[in-house]
Design a protein around this motif. Structure first.
Motif, PDB file in Angstrom:
ATOM      1  N   SER A 137       0.853  -1.181   0.000  1.00 36.38           N
ATOM      2  CA  SER A 137       0.000   0.000   0.000  1.00 36.38           C
ATOM      3  C   SER A 137       0.896   1.241   0.000  1.00 36.38           C
ATOM      4  CB  SER A 137      -0.883   0.011   1.246  1.00 36.38           C
ATOM      5  OG  SER A 137      -0.077   0.160   2.413  1.00 36.38           O
ATOM      6  N   THR A 138       0.293   2.416  -0.204  1.00 37.06           N
ATOM      7  CA  THR A 138       1.073   3.655  -0.159  1.00 37.06           C
ATOM      8  C   THR A 138       1.697   3.850   1.218  1.00 37.06           C
ATOM      9  OG1 THR A 138      -0.380   4.695  -1.797  1.00 37.06           O
ATOM     10  CG2 THR A 138       0.988   6.171  -0.468  1.00 37.06           C
ATOM     11  N   GLY A 139       0.951   3.481   2.255  1.00 34.38           N
ATOM     12  CA  GLY A 139       1.480   3.606   3.614  1.00 34.38           C
ATOM     13  C   GLY A 139       2.677   2.704   3.855  1.00 34.38           C
ATOM     14  N   GLN A 140       2.620   1.472   3.371  1.00 35.81           N
ATOM     15  CA  GLN A 140       3.760   0.553   3.528  1.00 35.81           C
ATOM     16  C   GLN A 140       4.977   1.035   2.748  1.00 35.81           C
ATOM     17  OE1 GLN A 140       1.554  -3.000   2.240  1.00 35.81           O
ATOM     18  NE2 GLN A 140       2.077  -3.965   4.213  1.00 35.81           N
ATOM     19  N   ALA A 141       4.726   1.552   1.553  1.00 36.89           N
ATOM     20  CA  ALA A 141       5.825   2.078   0.743  1.00 36.89           C
ATOM     21  C   ALA A 141       6.474   3.269   1.427  1.00 36.89           C
ATOM     22  CB  ALA A 141       5.308   2.482  -0.639  1.00 36.89           C
ATOM     23  N   THR A 142       5.659   4.135   2.004  1.00 35.91           N
ATOM     24  CA  THR A 142       6.192   5.296   2.731  1.00 35.91           C
ATOM     25  C   THR A 142       7.029   4.839   3.921  1.00 35.91           C
ATOM     26  OG1 THR A 142       4.264   6.610   2.092  1.00 35.91           O
ATOM     27  CG2 THR A 142       5.577   7.417   3.941  1.00 35.91           C
ATOM     28  N   PHE A 143       6.554   3.824   4.647  1.00 32.36           N
ATOM     29  CA  PHE A 143       7.297   3.299   5.792  1.00 32.36           C
ATOM     30  C   PHE A 143       8.638   2.719   5.356  1.00 32.36           C
ATOM     31  CE2 PHE A 143       8.304  -0.342   8.605  1.00 32.36           C
ATOM     32  CZ  PHE A 143       8.519   0.370   9.782  1.00 32.36           C
ATOM     33  N   ALA A 144       8.644   2.013   4.247  1.00 29.76           N
ATOM     34  CA  ALA A 144       9.885   1.416   3.740  1.00 29.76           C
ATOM     35  C   ALA A 144      10.908   2.488   3.400  1.00 29.76           C
ATOM     36  CB  ALA A 144       9.590   0.565   2.497  1.00 29.76           C
ATOM     37  N   VAL A 145      10.441   3.586   2.845  1.00 28.02           N
ATOM     38  CA  VAL A 145      11.340   4.674   2.467  1.00 28.02           C
ATOM     39  C   VAL A 145      11.840   5.426   3.693  1.00 28.02           C
ATOM     40  CG1 VAL A 145      11.438   6.917   1.300  1.00 28.02           C
ATOM     41  CG2 VAL A 145      10.383   4.967   0.159  1.00 28.02           C
ATOM     42  N   THR A 146      10.944   5.703   4.634  1.00 26.99           N
ATOM     43  CA  THR A 146      11.313   6.546   5.771  1.00 26.99           C
ATOM     44  C   THR A 146      12.072   5.804   6.857  1.00 26.99           C
ATOM     45  OG1 THR A 146       9.130   6.156   6.760  1.00 26.99           O
ATOM     46  CG2 THR A 146       9.399   8.137   5.415  1.00 26.99           C
ATOM     47  N   LEU A 170      11.449  -6.903   7.253  1.00 23.97           N
ATOM     48  CA  LEU A 170      12.903  -7.045   7.319  1.00 23.97           C
ATOM     49  C   LEU A 170      13.600  -6.008   6.452  1.00 23.97           C
ATOM     50  CD1 LEU A 170      13.433 -10.932   7.271  1.00 23.97           C
ATOM     51  CD2 LEU A 170      13.833  -9.348   9.164  1.00 23.97           C
ATOM     52  N   PHE A 171      13.038  -5.735   5.288  1.00 22.50           N
ATOM     53  CA  PHE A 171      13.587  -4.699   4.406  1.00 22.50           C
ATOM     54  C   PHE A 171      13.688  -3.375   5.165  1.00 22.50           C
ATOM     55  CE2 PHE A 171      13.159  -1.189   1.458  1.00 22.50           C
ATOM     56  CZ  PHE A 171      13.948  -1.552   0.374  1.00 22.50           C
ATOM     57  N   SER A 172      12.631  -2.990   5.847  1.00 25.98           N
ATOM     58  CA  SER A 172      12.597  -1.719   6.566  1.00 25.98           C
ATOM     59  C   SER A 172      13.559  -1.725   7.750  1.00 25.98           C
ATOM     60  CB  SER A 172      11.172  -1.421   7.044  1.00 25.98           C
ATOM     61  OG  SER A 172      10.281  -1.349   5.951  1.00 25.98           O
ATOM     62  N   LEU A 173      13.651  -2.858   8.450  1.00 28.35           N
ATOM     63  CA  LEU A 173      14.555  -2.955   9.598  1.00 28.35           C
ATOM     64  C   LEU A 173      16.006  -2.751   9.173  1.00 28.35           C
ATOM     65  CD1 LEU A 173      15.268  -3.653  12.539  1.00 28.35           C
ATOM     66  CD2 LEU A 173      15.246  -6.073  11.867  1.00 28.35           C
ATOM     67  N   PHE A 174      16.428  -3.472   8.137  1.00 27.04           N
ATOM     68  CA  PHE A 174      17.820  -3.358   7.711  1.00 27.04           C
ATOM     69  C   PHE A 174      18.110  -2.009   7.047  1.00 27.04           C
ATOM     70  CE2 PHE A 174      17.538  -8.174   7.554  1.00 27.04           C
ATOM     71  CZ  PHE A 174      18.227  -8.332   8.747  1.00 27.04           C
ATOM     72  N   ARG A 175      17.101  -1.409   6.405  1.00 25.00           N
ATOM     73  CA  ARG A 175      17.275  -0.055   5.879  1.00 25.00           C
ATOM     74  C   ARG A 175      17.439   0.952   7.017  1.00 25.00           C
ATOM     75  NH1 ARG A 175      19.024   2.316   1.642  1.00 25.00           N
ATOM     76  NH2 ARG A 175      17.386   3.905   1.575  1.00 25.00           N
TER      77      ARG A 175
END
Length: 454
Positions: A61-70, A118-123
């Motif tokens: 979703s847009t929210g998940q994508a935003t979280f991944a970026v931020t 996991l993607f967001s954690l390691f980012r």
């Protein structure tokens, strides 16, 4: 060595650095530190290149994508705070090497992530390294540069950062469609090879060593630098100035908010926030906007993004050529006005096509990258050696807040069904606020770091 109150004067070390002619030593150091900065920039933009594919493959979703970026941006914010303290405590070079190691190893972990969590954690962990390296590296380059050409010297080094952003996009145009997004993060792990070599090939800042009372090490470091410069130029070095200038002996975080430093910190924080709010509000979402809003294929979207990064690189070069002549305040003010006007035109025009957005977004990045590079020069100039990394990193804290809020705001507008005109209009307003803040900036052109803080 000149002394003040029984101790070697910081001004005498500064005078010995100031009299050094440009040589292969300067080129070597700028190349090695620049290589670090190149990969930090490369790693910073990887998520934006991977985002269009991730949204499709993982049905985000847009929210998940935003979280991944931020997530990386939050890590950069905390990394900037930690690195400011470390840079003033354990040294510039060690702090940079540590941050590079964290960045590279985390990039490898991101490459093997199997879900968005996991993607967001390691980012996030990768962001800790990126946020720490860039301001401390800029502090080091400032401390070895001559005052009369410091602007050009530092900004030509800073061109490495937009070059890294452009390289990330250029490589993504070929790698992501053919090998997938994971391959990009494997490439992003290469800085690990630099981390171990850096302390062995780059001298610690003599200014920092002396500010910490490590007199013999400071003397040894400046002597080795002088010897290498003399060998490279095959000439006798000119005599240093005999009039040392002592800095204010301040070194705590609270000192950034006292006396004359309060104004400097307030202006600097505002400028950092504006520059990165606008920069990342645009750059993070551009590839996705091209594919989602205008129906462009991924390769075309990445090529358009690459064009914007290349114009940003050119903007940094123009700033490098002009900032020692114009001064820091006029150069930053002019670039912020240019940013607001470019975005304002795009908002009024209505962002009717992908090509139109690419054109005005490229005009915007021309000015934005110039501002960003100028701030990496300007930030360390405003603080004494004992507080320089903390001061520069505190500015980094505000740029990270901008990095977080810019994409979040743009994502919220898009997610709520807002028009692209609204997206660009609010970014233009923020750019205009930055121009007002720049009006109150202190001019630092042509003065040594010690003169600015004595």
């Amino acid at each position: 060595m000149t002394t003040v109150a029984g101790k070697p004067a910081l001004g005498s070390v500064a005078a010995r650095l100031e009299r050094l002619p440009h040589s292969r030593w300067h080129v070597k150091v700028r190349f090695l530190i620049g290589a670090v900065t190149f990969f930090e920039a490369f790693d910073q933009l990887l998520a934006a290149s991977a985002l269009p594919v991730l949204m499709k493959d993982w049905d985000l979703s847009t929210g998940q994508a935003t979280f991944a970026v931020t997530s990386a941006s939050i890590g950069m914010l905390l990394g900037a705070l930690a690195a400011g303290w470390l840079g003033d405590r354990i040294g510039r070079v060690r702090t940079v090497a540590l941050g590079v190691a964290v960045t590279g190893l985390s990039s490898l972990a991101v490459a093997f992530s199997q879900n968005i969590e996991l993607f967001s954690l390691f980012r996030f962990v990768q962001g800790l390294g990126i946020g720490g390296v860039v301001p401390v590296a800029a502090t080091y380059i400032n401390e070895i540069a001559r005052s009369d050409k410091r602007g050009r010297f530092v900004l030509l080094y800073e061109m490495i950062f937009p070059a890294g952003l452009a390289a990330a996009t250029l490589l993504a145009v070929w790698v992501v469609p053919n090998f997938g997004w994971r391959a990009m993060f494997v490439v992003g792990a290469l800085p690990v090879l630099i981390a171990a070599a850096l302390p062995r090939h780059v001298e610690e800042s003599p200014r920092w060593l002396l500010s910490r009372g490590r007199t013999e090490e400071a003397e040894a470091a400046i002597a080795r630098i002088e010897a290498e410069v003399a060998r490279a130029t095959a000439k006798e070095l000119p005599a240093p100035s005999t009039a040392p200038v002592a800095e204010e002996p301040k070194g705590s975080l609270a000192d950034l908010f006292r006396g004359r430093y309060l104004r400097r910190t307030a202006v600097l924080s505002g400028l950092w926030f504006v520059a990165y709010y606008v920069n990342h509000g645009i750059s993070t979402w551009l590839p996705s906007l091209y594919t989602k809003e205008f129906g462009l294929d991924l390769t075309t979207a990445l090529v358009f993004t690459l064009v914007s990064n290349v114009t940003g690189l050119f903007g940094t070069f123009v700033m490098a050529m002009l900032i020692d002549r114009l001064g820091r305040r006029p150069a930053l003010l002019g670039a912020l006005v240019g940013t607001a006007l470019s975005l304002g035109v795009l908002a009024v025009a209505g962002a009717a096509s992908g090509g139109q957005v690419a054109l005005f977004a490229s005009c915007t990045t021309f000015f934005l990258y110039a501002i960003n590079a100028g701030l990496y020069l300007y930030s360390p100039e405003l603080y004494p050696t004992s507080n320089r990394a903390k001061g520069a990193a505190f500015g980094g804290l505000w740029n990270r807040i901008g990095v977080i809020l810019g994409p979040v705001t743009v994502g919220a507008v898009i997610g709520a069904g807002g028009s692209l005109s609204l997206v660009f209009a609010q970014l233009a307003v923020v750019g205009a606020v930055g121009a007002v803040i720049a009006w109150f900036a202190v001019e630092t052109k042509g003065r040594t770091l010690e003169e600015l803080n004595s």
